[in-house]
Design a protein around this motif. Structure first.
Motif, mmCIF file in Angstrom:
data_model
loop_
_atom_site.group_PDB
_atom_site.id
_atom_site.type_symbol
_atom_site.label_atom_id
_atom_site.label_comp_id
_atom_site.label_asym_id
_atom_site.label_seq_id
_atom_site.Cartn_x
_atom_site.Cartn_y
_atom_site.Cartn_z
ATOM 1 N N LEU A 48 0.842 -1.194 0.000
ATOM 2 C CA LEU A 48 0.000 0.000 0.000
ATOM 3 C C LEU A 48 0.873 1.237 0.000
ATOM 4 O O LEU A 48 1.819 1.353 0.761
ATOM 5 N N MET A 49 0.534 2.157 -0.903
ATOM 6 C CA MET A 49 1.311 3.376 -1.036
ATOM 7 C C MET A 49 0.834 4.406 -0.006
ATOM 8 O O MET A 49 -0.364 4.588 0.212
ATOM 9 N N GLU A 50 1.795 5.033 0.612
ATOM 10 C CA GLU A 50 1.483 6.089 1.582
ATOM 11 C C GLU A 50 1.876 7.421 0.968
ATOM 12 O O GLU A 50 2.983 7.599 0.492
ATOM 13 N N ALA A 51 0.910 8.345 0.957
ATOM 14 C CA ALA A 51 1.138 9.645 0.333
ATOM 15 C C ALA A 51 2.202 10.426 1.085
ATOM 16 O O ALA A 51 2.223 10.460 2.316
ATOM 17 N N THR A 68 -4.965 9.102 -5.078
ATOM 18 C CA THR A 68 -5.215 8.847 -3.652
ATOM 19 C C THR A 68 -4.767 7.453 -3.270
ATOM 20 O O THR A 68 -4.771 6.533 -4.090
ATOM 21 N N PRO A 69 -4.360 7.239 -2.019
ATOM 22 C CA PRO A 69 -4.008 5.884 -1.546
ATOM 23 C C PRO A 69 -5.176 4.921 -1.634
ATOM 24 O O PRO A 69 -4.982 3.722 -1.801
ATOM 25 N N SER A 120 -5.115 3.370 -5.088
ATOM 26 C CA SER A 120 -3.964 2.466 -5.278
ATOM 27 C C SER A 120 -4.178 1.148 -4.572
ATOM 28 O O SER A 120 -3.899 0.069 -5.111
#
Length: 706
Positions: free
Chosen positions: A598-601, A686-687, A690
């Motif tokens: 999971l991508m974190e902004a 937005t996360p 994603s």
């Protein structure tokens, strides 16, 4: 004494196939084929009818190959027998297969025996043996053993029986054993046309044997097994193919002394190893020479030079040959298209090129009564002219006048001054003509017909007495013209050839029929002569539309250049695309799928703050409201449209479905609104998008149902 003949002397075909002897087939069909090929049954002594039930034939072991005979003698040498009447033929066969060092020992022993016998006339045999043994520094017992070996043997047959016997006794050392599967794998890998080295084949087979738990031999032992059990000719056939097999047999020797001058000729094309500046070409080229050679004298009779082998050049050389010397009776060609074409050899049933049809018009050579012979394709030994071309490679291509223009006879044999010069065409033709004349006039030729004379002298002597056929004026038209079969137009009888139209008023009578058109290949606009397929002359037709090339060679070269360009582009594409798309897709399918976290902004946009009412709101002035006035005002308000229902709050799953729907419609080519596109571009950053996109890729659309 060691037995000099095997225990079994007569063999049936089934016994030969099951014997496993070297150089013998291991099937009855193979043995029968070998018997028929070698003519064993015609031997008066070593072939006989088999007695008893079943009949058939038996063959003596003396007909076997030498290695098979030696193996039989070795197998029978383990049993020692008392002296018996010996087969002198078998003894000499065994002796002939011995190495020279062993034969030398037998000859030295025979010399000792003769010296003893010479001295025995003057003294006793015992004293003669003692005296000779002392001189030769050997034990007297050894000399007596040699006398025992030749007891009862004729004086002329002593030599084989005095040879050392250790080679006829089987070795007592145990042989290395291996699994039959090892030999099968080794033969399958080694006996291939790719000709891999034995070391690489052995390493691969050993690796497979270790993985399967199969017993194998050492490298040197396995190599010896290959040499002992697989004949060399079989190895050559398996590793070099039929061309290598042909080299295992000597070429056929043909006698040309029974021929006469101009009775038979052979022809071929040779690409000269010299760069020539050809008119109309920017880069230098290597011309092709189409030449005719007399088979009796080896003299070159005619030749033509052109850019590539073609029937026009061959036809011109043939015309020069016939006009200068006469018409040969036999002609030897290979299957090149410049020779095996319908212009020259049409109607010949054994041609290797083009489809042979019953309605084919006769070519120039069959019409002139020349018998055409076809050499074996890709076999230079079948054409004597190839030997003369080898002289050209030295005396013509390396002539001092061509210094700097020589290209080498192989790509890896280019001289240091490669392509430093190109010879003008006129100069090249002048030197070539001089060298061909010198080739024919050089004395000291050692062929069977020349016997020290030159090719010119050999040809002239026979030509003066040989019957020569000269061409008639009608026959001159044959080789000066090309020929093709065409069908006349069904309406007016016009003939179309190489984009040129030919017509005369008499052609209406033959409209729709197939005819034979003869024309000058060097100038298609001169008109053509029309014949029936039976050879009857019909008439002359003029060229009406001059839209083609001025000569047929130019048209052929244009088409050839276009094909070359297409071929070059295809090869370039093939070289650029080293692997196919399917192979690339298969490689990608085998790659492990990476886990996408999971991508974190990194940059977070703060949401707008919603201000709550103050705990203590300031008091504002409130106007006085008259109920009667408000009631009248409410009665004046008209409800022009119904109130819009309140939309439920959008969940994260709904937003993602909305984004997927927009992406799907966009991929299908449907129109997307500007507002939707703006919202999608913001949402994709937005996360939430994603994370849900990764879940969708891993688990499919079922993860968002319900």
């Amino acid at each position: 004494m060691t037995r000099m003949s095997p225990q079994q002397e007569w063999w049936t075909t089934a016994e030969i196939a099951a014997s496993g002897l070297p150089d013998l087939p291991n099937t009855r069909q193979g043995v029968d084929a070998m018997v028929e090929r070698l003519g064993w049954r015609s031997h008066p002594t070593f072939a006989r009818r088999r007695s008893g039930r079943g009949g058939g034939w038996e063959y003596c072991w003396k007909l076997f190959p030498s290695r098979a005979q030696a193996a039989l003698l070795k197998s029978g040498a383990e049993t020692a027998v008392t002296p018996a009447p010996l087969d002198r033929g078998a003894a000499w066969t065994w002796y002939d297969a011995l190495p020279q060092a062993v034969k030398d020992k037998a000859q030295s022993r025979l010399a000792v025996i003769r010296r003893v016998e010479e001295l025995s006339g003057a003294t006793t045999k015992f004293l003669a043996v003692e005296f000779v043994a002392a001189q030769e520094k050997i034990a007297p017992r050894t000399v007596w053993n040699w006398f025992e070996a030749i007891e009862g043997v004729d004086v002329s047959d002593r030599l084989p029986y005095l040879a050392p016997r250790h080679r006829s006794v089987a070795r007592k050392a145990p042989k290395a054993e291996a699994d039959p599967q090892f030999f099968s794998w080794l033969k399958a890998d080694f006996l291939r046309l790719e000709r891999p080295s034995f070391a690489s084949c052995y390493d691969r087979v050993v690796g497979l044997c270790r993985a399967r738990g199969v017993q194998f031999l050492s490298s040197r032992t396995a190599r010896r097994w290959i040499e002992a059990n697989i004949p060399r000719v079989t190895q050559v056939l398996a590793r070099e193919g039929e061309r290598g097999l042909a080299k295992c047999f000597p070429p056929q020797i043909r006698d040309r002394s029974t021929l006469t001058a101009l009775e038979a000729v052979n022809a071929d094309c040779h690409k000269i190893d010299v760069f020539v500046q050809w008119p109309g070409f920017e880069k230098p080229v290597r011309p092709q020479i189409a030449a005719f050679q007399d088979l009796y004298s080896n003299k070159f009779l005619a030749y033509r030079v052109d850019l590539d082998p073609n029937k026009v050049a061959v036809m011109a050389a043939w015309g020069e040959l016939v006009e200068t010397y006469g018409i040969p009776r036999h002609c030897l060609f290979d299957n090149g298209m410049e020779f095996a074409n319908k212009w020259m050899t049409g109607g010949t049933k054994t041609r290797f090129r083009f489809t042979v049809r019953d309605d084919d018009a006769l070519g120039v050579l069959p019409q002139m009564g020349v018998q055409v012979h076809w050499a074996t394709p890709a076999h230079g030994q079948a054409k004597p002219i190839e030997r003369a071309f080898r002289d050209w490679c030295d005396r013509v291509a390396k002539h001092p006048a061509f210094a700097g223009a020589y290209v080498g006879n192989r790509p890896d044999a280019k001289p240091e001054n490669y392509m430093s010069r190109a010879i003008p065409l006129a100069e090249f033709l002048e030197i070539l003509d001089q060298q061909i004349a010198a080739h024919n006039a050089r004395p000291g030729r050692l062929t069977g017909n020349a016997r020290g004379r030159s090719f010119d002298e050999t040809f002239a002597e026979s030509y003066a007495t040989a019957p020569i056929r000269k061409a008639t004026p009608e026959q001159h038209r044959l080789w000066l013209m090309g020929q093709e079969v065409r069908k006349l137009d069904r309406s007016h009888g016009q003939l179309t050839l190489h984009k040129n139209s030919y017509w005369a008023d008499w052609m209406n009578e033959y409209a729709g029929q197939s005819v034979l058109a003869r024309f000058n290949p060097e100038n298609l606009h001169e008109g053509l002569y029309v014949y029936s397929l039976a050879g009857e002359y019909l008439g002359y037709a003029e060229c009406r539309e001059k839209v083609g090339f001025f000569d047929m060679v130019g048209a052929k070269m244009h088409a050839k250049a276009e094909r070359a360009r297409k071929k070059a582009e295809k090869e370039l594409l093939r070289a650029t695309r080293e692997i196919s798309v399917d192979q690339y897709a298969a490689e990608l399918a085998q790659m492990p799928r990476p886990e996408t976290p999971l991508m974190e902004a990194k940059v977070v946009e703060m949401a707008p703050v919603r201000h709550r009412d103050a705990l203590i709101a300031p008091r504002m002035p409130v106007p006085d409201i008259d109920p009667a006035v408000e009631q009248r005002r409410a009665a004046m308000v008209l409800n022009f449209r119904p109130a819009e229902p309140e939309l439920p709050a959008e969940t994260p799953k709904d937003r993602f479905r909305r984004a997927i729907d927009i992406e799907t419609r966009s991929a299908a080519g449907e129109r997307i609104g500007e507002a939707e596109a703006d919202w999608l571009s913001r949402y994709q950053t937005t996360p939430e998008y994603s994370a849900r996109k990764a879940i969708l890729d891993d688990f499919g659309r079922d993860s968002f149902t319900g």
